[in-house]
Structure formats: C-alpha cells, structure tokens
Design an enzyme around this catalytic site. Structure first.
Site, PDB file in Angstrom:
ATOM      1  N   LYS B 171     -40.986  -2.398  -5.125  1.00 49.74           N
ATOM      2  CA  LYS B 171     -41.376  -3.529  -5.774  1.00 49.74           C
ATOM      3  C   LYS B 171     -41.290  -4.462  -4.803  1.00 49.74           C
ATOM      4  O   LYS B 171     -40.307  -4.953  -4.074  1.00 49.74           O
ATOM      5  CB  LYS B 171     -40.153  -4.019  -6.985  1.00 49.74           C
ATOM      6  CG  LYS B 171     -40.652  -5.287  -7.451  1.00 49.74           C
ATOM      7  CD  LYS B 171     -39.496  -5.698  -8.590  1.00 49.74           C
ATOM      8  CE  LYS B 171     -40.149  -6.714  -9.178  1.00 49.74           C
ATOM      9  NZ  LYS B 171     -39.143  -7.912  -9.266  1.00 49.74           N
ATOM     10  N   ILE B 172     -42.335  -4.968  -4.100  1.00 50.71           N
ATOM     11  CA  ILE B 172     -42.602  -5.848  -3.068  1.00 50.71           C
ATOM     12  C   ILE B 172     -42.532  -7.020  -3.456  1.00 50.71           C
ATOM     13  O   ILE B 172     -43.560  -7.442  -4.312  1.00 50.71           O
ATOM     14  CB  ILE B 172     -43.838  -5.499  -2.217  1.00 50.71           C
ATOM     15  CG1 ILE B 172     -43.799  -4.055  -1.801  1.00 50.71           C
ATOM     16  CG2 ILE B 172     -43.840  -6.455  -0.846  1.00 50.71           C
ATOM     17  CD1 ILE B 172     -42.655  -3.798  -0.860  1.00 50.71           C
TER      18      ILE B 172
END
Lengths: 248, 248
Positions: B171-172
C-alpha cells in the site's frame, strides 16, 4: 517513607529499563533486581514504563505485569512514577487510575500523538489532561518530549498547571530545556521561585520551589546511580530543590 | 467466495472505520452495519484496524473485539485485511497469527515506529517482516505510509518482496505514489507487468499484474462506496487490475 518521598518530590528519579530475557520475554526477577540496584544507589524515586523503558514494545498485559511487579516490590521504599501515555484520553485515564490504585505516587503523560503525523491541538490536549486529572487524585507530570512531536509553549504549560487540578510537574526534555524552565518559572508560573544553580561536579540546572510545582530529574539508571553515589559521598550540592536534565 | 476474493486480490478494498457510541465505547452493532454497507456497496474486500480506523485509540482487548466481530460477521463474503502493526516483531507476529487463525485473508503492516523520533534501519525492518512472515501463511501487505516516518526505497521494498515468503502486497501512500509504483514495477520487481491507466471518471492509477504481487486500493469508505457503485453502474474502467490511491 524517606524524606525524598515527601511532596514536593526532590532529587534524582531515574527511569527504569524494562528487563527482558534472551527470548525477549519479560524478566520480572531481573526487573526486581534492577529496581533494587536503583534504590540501593540512592534514587529518590523511580519512573517506569517510559520511552527509555521501551514501553512501546509491550502489550497492554505486559505493561500491567511490569507495573504491578515493580509497585509491589518497591512497597513504598521510594515514590514510583508510572508512565501512562496513550492517544485516547479515556484509556489514559483508566491506566492512570489503575496505576494510582496499585500504589503509584504520580503518573507521567505525554500529549496525544501517533507516529510521525497524528497530532492534536491545544484545546484537545487541555481536555485530554483534564479528563485524566478528573479520574485520579495523584499528581500528573507532563512529559514535554521530542518523541511526542508536539510543541508545548510555556504559556500553555503554565495555563494547564493553573487550571488542571492534578497537573503539577513537568519533565522538560526538548532542546534548550533550561531556558524553557526558566521561562516557565519566571513568566508562566509566578508561584514558582527560581534559583538556578550548578552542582559542584556536574552541570545540573537546579531550582528551588516552595510549593508542589517542582521538576524532577528523570535520568538513565547508570547516570542516575552515579549521581546518587556522588550525592552520598558528600559532594552533594545545595539540593533543597530538584535536579533537571544535565546540560551537555 | 466472489471472484474478487480469488488471488491475486483485485478491485476496491476500503478501510473500515471503527464505530464508537456517544460515550466513546465500541459499538459492535454499528460496526456490523458499517461492514454490511461497505459490502452492499460492492467492496471487493475490507481492511480493518488501519490508521483511518483509529487503531491507535484502542486497547489491545478492543482491537481483538473489533477483529473478531468483523471477521465473524463478514463470514467469508469478502476477504478481510487486518492491520497488525506494532513496534515489537514478536507482538506483531502474534497479532498476525491471531488474525490468520480468526479468518483474515491478509495482514497489513507498517515498519516499526514510535512517535516522532523512534525509527529503525533497513536491516531491522527486514528482520521484522521476516519474523512476521515466518509466523503466518497468509500474505503481508507492506504499508508505506507517511505516518510511519520511515522512507522505504523501491530497491528495499523489491528485495523484501523477493526474499520474504509472504510479503507480496504494497500500500503505497507516500507522495508521488504513482511514480514509486512505476519504479517498483519496472525496475525493482521484474515479475510485475505494469499498465498504468486512468479510470473514466476518477483519476485512479491502475496497473495490471499476472502474479500475486498486486497492489490494492484501500480507501475511505464513502469514497470507496461511490467507486463501487460506479463500477456497478457499468462505468467500470478496464479493471483486470488493482486500483491505487486517487491522484488529487
């Protein structure tokens, strides 16, 4: 109770490390030995579950086990400060009440924070401390620390000390701590009388107060033990006052 | 199981808020209604106990109550990601194992951090994730978030994905997320094939993967519900791939 336990608290109050075994589990026997070492060295009080104690690697249940073990083992020999910081005011209040009921002399609390980004404003910080204060009868020490990432102005600290019943101590560990303490004493809190002094062989900033709003020195155990031993050897400076963090 | 639950997971995975009552206590009935709303809106999966869920205002016991209530109520209708971040690798591993045993499809974990100042280096971060991975059999999603205050380089993320068995999702959410994802796909992880696209009416960055290393969109529930409904109304873009955070 020794004289150091009388209010206002005075002297050296080292932060106790949490003791782990080789597997990373709590070592409560080691914890008790550590506490005895710190008391034998002349500590005037002890603070547990602080950041130096690595409180952030513990579960809630482990926190309680450390607190209960230390308070039971100290058994009133010195006053014990329990750190109860939590982002949630109700959880912090419950932790603080639990610490008081278990025999803590004081609770130490940072303002609410989480990670690098979650912070709250002065109004919420004020309500946070007031909620905790309303839940207990022992003093609160505000921990003004870089880890919280929350600048606390002198005016704001003084206002909280004035308006929140049990908020009466400060641990100032931000840069320029001595200057902040001077400002706090001279401008923000007229009920404090300041006499900033230097000890004979270590550069503590000291000041004297005649009421309950006194700062304590919460230091690492080894440095604190050295300080305590110096005090016992008679090189004690005129300490009818509290020690603050050393200026390096 | 609906198709979205097949690996690699695809589509919109909103973060569920934690539901409290007026006194600040957990409202588990409200929690279940919230989860139903999100599933009814077409969510392909749900993430719980994230920062948007205010995980940092919960006790350990409250965390467990929320997790157990949600996993039992979802009962396999969609995959559920449980956030298990903790500074301690052993506590994070135990939490992750507990989540797996309760039915979680995945765990989401930030690198260790505490407050504004406590951080660890790459070697310790790597060992942290490996310790957790060794304790479970479900995938780990690395949460690369500003709140952790820990820059994670593309090379380091790719190395962890290559060398740590269950570390397969990211999850950037740092600034320039799309650029970081492109770099991650093209230079760091040759087993990912990238087709960055834009949706027809919202600016998602999308990309496609043919293996398990896929990114998901973990968004706020209302925005996610809107997205899900648009997908249901047939305005769905060519999504044989994952949604990333919208670019505002």
């Amino acid at each position: 109770m020794n004289p150091a336990s009388a209010r206002p608290y005075r002297g050296v109050f080292p932060v106790a490390p949490t003791i782990f075994d080789d597997r990373g589990e709590l070592d409560l026997d080691g914890q008790r030995r550590c506490i005895d070492f710190m008391i034998d060295a002349g500590s005037n009080g002890i603070c547990i579950l602080a950041n130096f104690s690595e409180q952030f690697v513990l579960t809630d249940a482990e926190r309680e086990r450390v607190m209960d073990a230390v308070l039971k083992h100290v058994a009133g020999r010195v006053p014990v400060i329990v750190t109860t910081t939590h982002f949630s005011s109700s959880i912090c209040a419950a932790r603080s009440r639990q610490a008081q009921d278990a025999g803590a002399a004081m609770v130490m609390i940072m303002p609410p924070y989480h990670g690098a980004t979650f912070r709250v404003g002065e109004k919420a910080i004020f309500e946070f401390y007031r909620t905790v204060s309303d839940a207990i009868e022992i003093p609160i020490m505000v921990q003004d620390a870089p880890v919280a990432g929350t600048p606390l102005s002198v005016d704001f600290l003084a206002r909280m000390a004035r308006d929140i019943a049990h908020l009466g101590y400060f641990k100032i560990e931000v840069p320029m701590a001595a200057a902040k303490l001077r400002d706090l004493i001279t401008s923000g809190m007229p009920d404090l009388r300041s006499t900033v002094e230097l000890g004979p062989s270590f550069d503590f900033h000291l000041f004297r107060s005649e009421n309950r709003r006194v700062k304590l020195d919460l230091r690492m155990p080894v440095a604190a033990a050295r300080s305590c031993r110096r005090l016992q050897r008679g090189t004690r400076p005129k300490i009818n006052c509290s020690l603050l963090r050393p200026v390096s």
